[in-house]
Design a protein around this motif. Sequence first.
Motif, short mmCIF file in Angstrom:
data_model
loop_
_atom_site.label_atom_id
_atom_site.label_comp_id
_atom_site.label_asym_id
_atom_site.label_seq_id
_atom_site.Cartn_x
_atom_site.Cartn_y
_atom_site.Cartn_z
N UNK A 14 -77.39 -10.69 60.21
CA UNK A 14 -77.73 -12.12 59.87
C UNK A 14 -77.72 -12.59 58.71
N UNK A 15 -78.38 -11.75 57.81
CA UNK A 15 -78.52 -11.76 56.16
C UNK A 15 -77.22 -11.48 55.52
N UNK A 16 -76.45 -10.74 55.80
CA UNK A 16 -75.19 -10.47 55.07
C UNK A 16 -74.02 -11.46 55.45
N UNK A 17 -73.98 -11.71 56.94
CA UNK A 17 -72.53 -12.60 57.40
C UNK A 17 -73.14 -14.02 57.90
N UNK A 18 -74.29 -14.34 58.18
CA UNK A 18 -74.45 -15.60 58.92
C UNK A 18 -74.13 -16.70 57.81
N UNK A 19 -73.66 -17.93 58.54
CA UNK A 19 -73.44 -18.98 57.31
C UNK A 19 -75.02 -19.78 57.34
N UNK A 20 -75.05 -20.32 56.20
CA UNK A 20 -76.44 -21.28 55.91
C UNK A 20 -76.49 -22.21 57.06
N UNK A 21 -77.85 -22.45 57.75
CA UNK A 21 -77.91 -23.42 58.48
C UNK A 21 -77.76 -24.80 58.20
N UNK A 22 -77.83 -25.31 56.93
CA UNK A 22 -77.56 -26.67 56.67
C UNK A 22 -76.26 -26.94 56.78
N UNK A 23 -75.34 -25.79 56.26
CA UNK A 23 -73.99 -26.10 56.22
C UNK A 23 -73.60 -26.13 57.96
N UNK A 24 -74.09 -25.45 58.85
CA UNK A 24 -73.71 -25.38 60.39
C UNK A 24 -74.10 -26.58 60.82
N UNK A 25 -75.56 -27.18 60.45
CA UNK A 25 -75.62 -28.49 60.78
C UNK A 25 -74.94 -29.67 60.35
N UNK A 26 -74.27 -29.40 59.41
CA UNK A 26 -73.22 -30.39 59.03
C UNK A 26 -72.10 -30.46 59.85
N UNK A 27 -71.57 -29.07 60.08
CA UNK A 27 -70.35 -29.28 60.91
C UNK A 27 -70.70 -29.65 62.21
N UNK A 28 -71.65 -29.38 62.78
CA UNK A 28 -72.07 -29.90 64.17
C UNK A 28 -72.12 -31.61 64.04
N UNK A 29 -72.57 -32.30 63.24
CA UNK A 29 -72.54 -33.56 62.91
C UNK A 29 -71.21 -34.15 62.63
N UNK A 30 -70.40 -33.28 62.19
CA UNK A 30 -68.89 -33.80 62.04
C UNK A 30 -68.27 -33.94 63.24
N UNK A 31 -68.66 -33.45 64.32
CA UNK A 31 -68.09 -33.54 65.73
C UNK A 31 -67.04 -32.39 65.76
N UNK A 32 -66.22 -32.24 66.63
CA UNK A 32 -64.86 -31.35 66.87
C UNK A 32 -65.62 -30.30 67.65
N UNK A 33 -64.85 -28.96 67.38
CA UNK A 33 -64.94 -27.79 68.23
C UNK A 33 -66.48 -27.17 68.02
N UNK A 34 -67.06 -27.27 66.89
CA UNK A 34 -68.29 -26.88 66.37
C UNK A 34 -69.17 -27.58 67.28
N UNK A 35 -69.17 -28.93 67.55
CA UNK A 35 -70.27 -29.75 68.62
C UNK A 35 -70.15 -29.36 69.79
N UNK A 36 -68.73 -29.12 70.23
CA UNK A 36 -68.51 -28.65 71.65
C UNK A 36 -68.99 -27.33 71.78
N UNK A 37 -69.06 -26.35 70.82
CA UNK A 37 -69.67 -25.27 71.07
C UNK A 37 -71.32 -25.22 70.80
N UNK A 38 -71.62 -26.08 70.07
CA UNK A 38 -73.05 -26.28 70.16
C UNK A 38 -73.61 -26.77 71.34
N UNK A 39 -72.96 -27.63 71.98
CA UNK A 39 -73.37 -28.42 73.26
C UNK A 39 -73.32 -27.29 74.29
N UNK A 40 -72.24 -26.55 74.46
CA UNK A 40 -72.16 -25.53 75.54
C UNK A 40 -73.26 -24.55 75.43
N UNK A 41 -73.47 -24.04 74.26
CA UNK A 41 -74.37 -22.88 74.21
C UNK A 41 -75.89 -23.52 74.33
#
Length: 314
Positions: A169-196
């Motif tokens: 996690x510490x070496x490879x994971x993206x920052x949480x704030x950046x990921x939240x911004x992706x989800x808010x932007x919609x598209x594939x990441x939002x679909x993945x977030x909803x599915x998980x």
Amino acid sequence: MRLTTAPDTRFTHTVSRSVLDLLLPHHRTTTGTAPAPAEAFPHQVHRIGDFVRRGEPVVFTLPGFPCKSPNPAKVLGHLPDQGERLSLGFLNDLCARIGEIHPPGARVVICSDGHVFGDLIRVPDDHIDAYSDELRRLISELGPDHLSVFDLRDVRGDLPHAQKRAHVHNRYAPALDALRAEVRAGGHTLTLYRGITRFLLDDTADFTGTRSALQRECRRRAYGVIQRSRAWGALVAEHHPRSVRLSIHPQPVGAPKFGIRLLDASDAWTTPWHSAALRHADGTWSLLPRAEAERRGRLVHRDGRPSHFVQGAT
């Protein structure tokens, strides 16, 4: 030089497309449209072509086969069963068919990611170890030529699982704030977030709080699962930099990852480790939640353990 390289280039491209044609009927996507042509997947054609040009086996990496869902209404237990057995057989046969087109053949490295998510999906590490060990045993029954397993025990294997998770996690994971911004932007990441999030809700069998509290917790954990998934993907790419990346999640046409369907299921997100296998009266198989498969067929045991359900049997 042109007289020799041009035919070689055409040969490589033709073989690469033929290999991809074997995968296209099994493309896992959320669009529900007819399979796209090979031309719509330039990334995969290029990656496959690299192996064809070198005369090497095509190497696919498939993150997945983590562990069984902790919800007993969905699965038969914590060990692989007929769903995994059929899926491994499908992958093994796919590699054999590729060998008929490209004689060096193909290999699928199953990047079992259960330990990466164990704390987030609430599955004990010893259950994940047992699942992965049984997965290796099933592969040994098929033969070692086409399939292998790579998991977190192959990475800094001398550390406790919690420390290995933290390292990844510490070496490879993206920052949480950046990921939240992706989800808010919609598209594939939002679909993945909803599915998980939906999977985490469905997998929870013993939550004692309110439904709204569970939803909040699952939304929080879903971000962690995506972070770890990205981290594991980066680690796999580091260890297998030339591989053709497969995914058990639906993927858009032309994406760098090729979503692949292992068995028929009514839901594009269903996997063998979130379900039970049902053999229909006509001999075909599908994946269903254990509770539904139980209503439609009788339970069959194999090697002393529950294995699958059979429809239309008495």
